[in-house]
Design an enzyme around this catalytic site. Structure first.
Site, mmCIF file in Angstrom:
data_model
loop_
_atom_site.group_PDB
_atom_site.id
_atom_site.type_symbol
_atom_site.label_atom_id
_atom_site.label_comp_id
_atom_site.label_asym_id
_atom_site.label_seq_id
_atom_site.Cartn_x
_atom_site.Cartn_y
_atom_site.Cartn_z
ATOM 1 C CE LYS A 267 -8.150 -32.049 -17.270
ATOM 2 N NZ LYS A 267 -7.723 -33.040 -16.250
ATOM 3 C CB SER B 47 -5.330 -35.327 -18.372
ATOM 4 O OG SER B 47 -6.113 -35.053 -17.222
ATOM 5 C CB SER C 261 -4.846 -35.558 -14.375
ATOM 6 O OG SER C 261 -4.732 -36.617 -15.290
#
Lengths: 492, 93
Positions: free
Chosen positions: A79, A154, A178
């Site tokens: 990420k 996210s 997330s």
């Protein structure tokens, strides 16, 4: 397309360590697959072809020299709020669009030390604020099971990458859901460990009392291998827990005998509509069939989780994001004086959701409102944590929905508060700091497209072994994840 | 309660357009309406959360150690002058 991209991390590591397969072959196949489909999926903001090939060759050398690596040759998606030295690390924000990380996050480094190969940096909601990846300033990520839908957020880029076989393990960060929500939306295991179990050093902070790194994988065993590799104390993170990490991957269970699973009285399934309610009824029945005793538990304050979270997380974000001021790194927009420079830089650099949260947080912390909002929320947080402690006095695990809906269409949720509701079931666990994961538990059909649904399991602090063990038994018995393959990246 | 969005934005050092002031103002008001539900909780005798898991103050030895290379760090600066980050004038002439 190669079947190599279908393999689990456990299988890849086993064969690379046995020198039946080279890390380079695995990585070349993965990169070819990324090149073929990522224009469609949009998982990666920055693919790292050269670094991936060089790292894979290095893994092969290490194995040739007799090293045995728990994740030898496993393709890793990172990420893009985690630092990897020498690579662009953007948080999907214009303010960091051209920033290159000068060091590597501990969690990322530990995965590399264990033999993982970084394939690329993945998309996210800007600064990890969102539940759909639509708040990214740098690109659109699509759900591999239905390209018109969101992958969740996210950590949506890492989830989409793993679901579409563009990586085998994805690193995500979870502040209010997330990892778990994109895990559920992309038919994956999305695992948030206990707060403090995985070092946050090198994770660009959103809400420091909640942020936690964890894996997104296609199997529980892979999640356990990833956790065993990245978890444990790190002197570089003062909130990292100095407590022995029992290996979880070697302690996976095949049944749930002797376990009491709490079903939360306040999370009534009829609120989810008949199709999703039926999926969860079936999931609870399957837990029972595996030997668990289902018990009724109460989390009376959990309904206040969302309100509590949307004061605490923005408050912490308003403080953490103060560092993006145009002075030392990142975007700078000039102005006649230094305040104008700050204000213009932050106006141009942050997207709407980030601005909204900074404003909420600044307001909640401002003179005259601090006690009414921030302190009250921190007290509510105490009550929520107490609810879980009380519940775990009568059960070993809690089972509940991961999300209130299946993955939704891109653009379908435009109102900020409606988007916040996506994390209704995941926020309470974050506030209590307990480990929780989502595991595939069934499918619902919308417009003829099967869409994945996730079951959330939660455990007391530090009980990751029990949590992953139970999820493994459930996964083995039900095999929901393998019932449909993604439209993007399906094996040829 | 109406929120002075411009004042909050000033505290947060974010320049807002008139349209943003209106839009964010309405959205913040809506959120504050939702968080009012916390007023129904009796928290008079409840301590505010400071930490959720066991943690202690962490001290380390006050010993010198390698830090990031100065050039690597300065390369990231939007504007630099030699070994310094250059910023707009802060003190009036």
């Amino acid at each position: 397309m190669s079947v190599l991209t279908e393999r689990s991390a456990a299988e890849i590591a086993r064969d690379v360590n046995a020198r039946k397969l080279s890390a380079r072959e695995v990585v070349d196949a993965t990169l070819a697959h990324v090149d073929a489909i990522d224009a469609e999926v949009g998982a990666y903001l920055t693919p790292l072809h050269d670094l991936a090939r060089a790292t894979a060759s290095r893994v092969d050398e290490r194995v040739a020299h007799g090293e045995r690596l728990p994740l030898a040759g496993v393709p890793l998606a990172v990420k893009d709020n985690m630092c990897l030295v020498g690579t662009r690390t953007t948080c999907a924000s214009k303010i960091l669009e051209r920033w290159s990380a000068p060091y590597t996050a501990t969690a990322v480094q530990r995965m590399l030390d264990a033999g993982c190969v970084p394939i690329g940096k993945t998309n996210l909601d800007e600064f990890a604020m969102g539940s759909s990846c639509e708040n990214s300033a740098l690109g659109v990520t699509r759900n591999p099971f239905d390209l018109t839908r969101v992958p969740g957020g996210s950590s949506g880029g890492s989830a989409a990458a793993v679901a579409a076989r563009e990586a085998t393990i994805g690193l995500g960060s979870d502040t209010g859901g997330s990892i778990r929500e994109p895990g559920a939306f992309c038919n994956l295991i999305g695992f948030k460990p206990t707060y403090g179990r995985v070092s946050r050093y090198g994770l660009i902070a959103f809400a420091s009392s909640l942020d936690q790194i964890g894996p997104l994988t296609r199997s529980v065993e892979d999640a356990a291998l990833a956790f065993d590799a990245m978890g444990g104390h790190d002197p570089m993170d003062g909130t990292s827990i100095d407590r022995a990490l029992e290996p979880t991957a070697t302690a996976l269970r095949e049944d749930l005998r002797g376990l009491r699973v709490g079903i939360v009285r306040e999370f009534a399934l009829d609120a989810l509509g008949p199709e999703m309610a039926a999926v969860y009824e079936r999931a609870y029945a399957d837990l029972k069939a595996l030997g668990a005793t289902l018990v009724d538990v109460s989390l009376p304050t959990a309904e206040h989780g969302l309100a509590t979270y949307y004061l605490i997380a923005p408050a912490e974000c308003s403080s953490n994001l103060a560092r993006f001021d145009g002075v030392r790194y990142g975007l700078r927009v000039d102005g006649p004086d230094v305040n104008a420079m700050y204000e213009r830089t932050r106006a141009a650099g942050f997207g709407a959701e980030v601005k909204r949260r900074i404003l909420i947080g600044t307001y909640a912390l401002s003179s005259g409102y601090y006690d009414a909002y921030y302190v009250r929320a921190q007290k509510a947080r105490t009550l929520i944590a107490r609810d879980f402690a009380d519940a775990f006095a009568g059960c070993d695990l809690i089972a509940c929905p991961a999300t209130s809906c299946p993955p939704f269409a891109i653009g379908a949720v435009s109102d900020p508060y409606s988007m916040y509701l996506m994390d209704y079931y995941t926020i309470p666990m974050s506030l209590a700091g307990i480990p929780a994961l989502s595991v595939p538990c069934g499918w619902v059909s919308e417009g003829g497209t099967p869409l994945p649904i996730g079951l959330q399991l939660a455990a007391p602090h530090f009980a990751e072994g029990l949590l992953l063990g139970a999820a493994h038994a459930y996964e083995r018995a039900t095999e929901h994840a393998s019932k449909h393959t993604p439209r993007a990246g399906a094996p040829a | 309660m109406p929120i002075d969005v411009r004042y909050v934005a000033k505290l947060a050092r974010i320049e807002l357009t008139d349209e943003e002031v209106e839009r964010f103002g309405a959205q913040l008001a809506e959120l504050l309406e939702h968080v009012k539900t916390l007023n129904s909780l009796d928290v008079a005798a409840v301590a505010a959360t400071a930490q959720v898991v066991e943690s202690r103050n962490v001290m380390r030895d006050d010993a010198p150690r390698a830090s990031l290379d100065r050039e690597t760090v300065l390369e990231q600066a939007p504007q630099r002058q030699g070994a310094f980050v250059r910023v707009p004038r802060i003190i009036a002439e």
